[in-house]
Design a protein around this motif. Sequence first.
Motif, PDB file in Angstrom:
ATOM      1  N   ASP B  10       0.836  -1.203   0.000  1.00 45.23           N
ATOM      2  CA  ASP B  10       0.000   0.000   0.000  1.00 45.23           C
ATOM      3  C   ASP B  10       0.872   1.254   0.000  1.00 45.23           C
ATOM      4  N   GLY B  11       2.020   1.170   0.655  1.00 49.33           N
ATOM      5  CA  GLY B  11       2.902   2.338   0.699  1.00 49.33           C
ATOM      6  C   GLY B  11       4.355   1.910   0.831  1.00 49.33           C
ATOM      7  N   ALA B  12       5.236   2.574   0.103  1.00 44.27           N
ATOM      8  CA  ALA B  12       6.671   2.277   0.194  1.00 44.27           C
ATOM      9  C   ALA B  12       7.421   3.589   0.315  1.00 44.27           C
ATOM     10  N   VAL B  22       4.403  -0.293   3.986  1.00 42.30           N
ATOM     11  CA  VAL B  22       3.092  -0.317   4.642  1.00 42.30           C
ATOM     12  C   VAL B  22       2.178  -1.265   3.866  1.00 42.30           C
ATOM     13  N   VAL B  25       1.002  -6.548  -0.161  1.00 41.72           N
ATOM     14  CA  VAL B  25      -0.157  -7.166  -0.824  1.00 41.72           C
ATOM     15  C   VAL B  25       0.322  -8.079  -1.960  1.00 41.72           C
ATOM     16  N   ILE B  28      -4.523  -7.334  -5.791  1.00 44.85           N
ATOM     17  CA  ILE B  28      -5.053  -5.980  -5.895  1.00 44.85           C
ATOM     18  C   ILE B  28      -6.545  -6.113  -6.162  1.00 44.85           C
ATOM     19  N   SER B  38      -3.851   2.502  -7.512  1.00 41.42           N
ATOM     20  CA  SER B  38      -2.481   2.847  -7.135  1.00 41.42           C
ATOM     21  C   SER B  38      -1.860   1.684  -6.376  1.00 41.42           C
ATOM     22  N   MET B  88       5.818   4.519  -5.688  1.00 38.35           N
ATOM     23  CA  MET B  88       4.352   4.527  -5.628  1.00 38.35           C
ATOM     24  C   MET B  88       3.863   4.826  -7.032  1.00 38.35           C
ATOM     25  N   ILE B  89       3.083   3.913  -7.559  1.00 38.47           N
ATOM     26  CA  ILE B  89       2.598   4.053  -8.929  1.00 38.47           C
ATOM     27  C   ILE B  89       1.124   4.415  -8.902  1.00 38.47           C
TER      28      ILE B  89
END
Lengths: 141, 119
Positions: B10-12, B22, B25, B28, B38, B88-89
């Motif tokens: 979810d977050g890097a 964070v 996963v 998706i 995202s 983050m894409i």
Amino acid sequence: MKKGLSFFSKSTQSGSYFTPFEDTDVSLSLRVSAIDSEGVEKVDVNDAINSYTFASDYQLWRQETDMLSVNNFDNKYFNAIVARGEESVPYIYEQLKKGPTHLIHALELIYPDKCDYNKEIITLKRARKRWLRILEKQKNI
Amino acid sequence: MEIRVFTLCDGAYNYNGKLTIVGTVDNIKVPKIPTLTSVGIAAKIALSPNEIGKKNITINFKSSNGELMVPEIAFEAETKDNLVIAGMIDNLNIKEVGDCVVELMIGKTLLSLPFKVVK
């Protein structure tokens, strides 16, 4: 350009969707480090971010508007390309070299003073040639 | 080349070479198809001495039919003992559910990370 991670902006469930870029105008945030016993070196990825952001906006603009015959410039991805101004120009130039593209309308907005033709009557092909000539005279390409 | 960390999340965040990840996963989940979503990507790769040096690095997200889900991310890096990548894409372009893959290419070495898109 506003940059930065804001990935805590919305809570998520595992593997679900969220919008970490709500307050930014880039669609990629990337930080790369090369590390050894002597320290940490930041890798310059600005070109990668700019190139990705342009390609992503261009692809999504076409995806959303290619089927429309008119008014395909009222679109957030097209607006984002224009809003980045001269940062977008090298990437638009690369697309122009490949062939006619509606991206000339982004150039008309980025460089309103350099647009020396009648937008209503010129063909895309001729406008492309004009813009290629104009851009090749500029040093930032 | 040894993979120490390679995950979607979810977050890097890469703070001076230290990774904060964070919510890792491997699925998706999307509310509808097609959609834009995202995702974060985090990697820490250890390189052996003979692999250190200037490397072209690319990241590609591929759908089950091999189509790129976002444009290629490409850059050059002067690699050292360890390489840390946090991204983050936004606008991951999802057109179908199924088995997808992230391909991280470092020089001539390809690292693949499969993930699923589910509805």
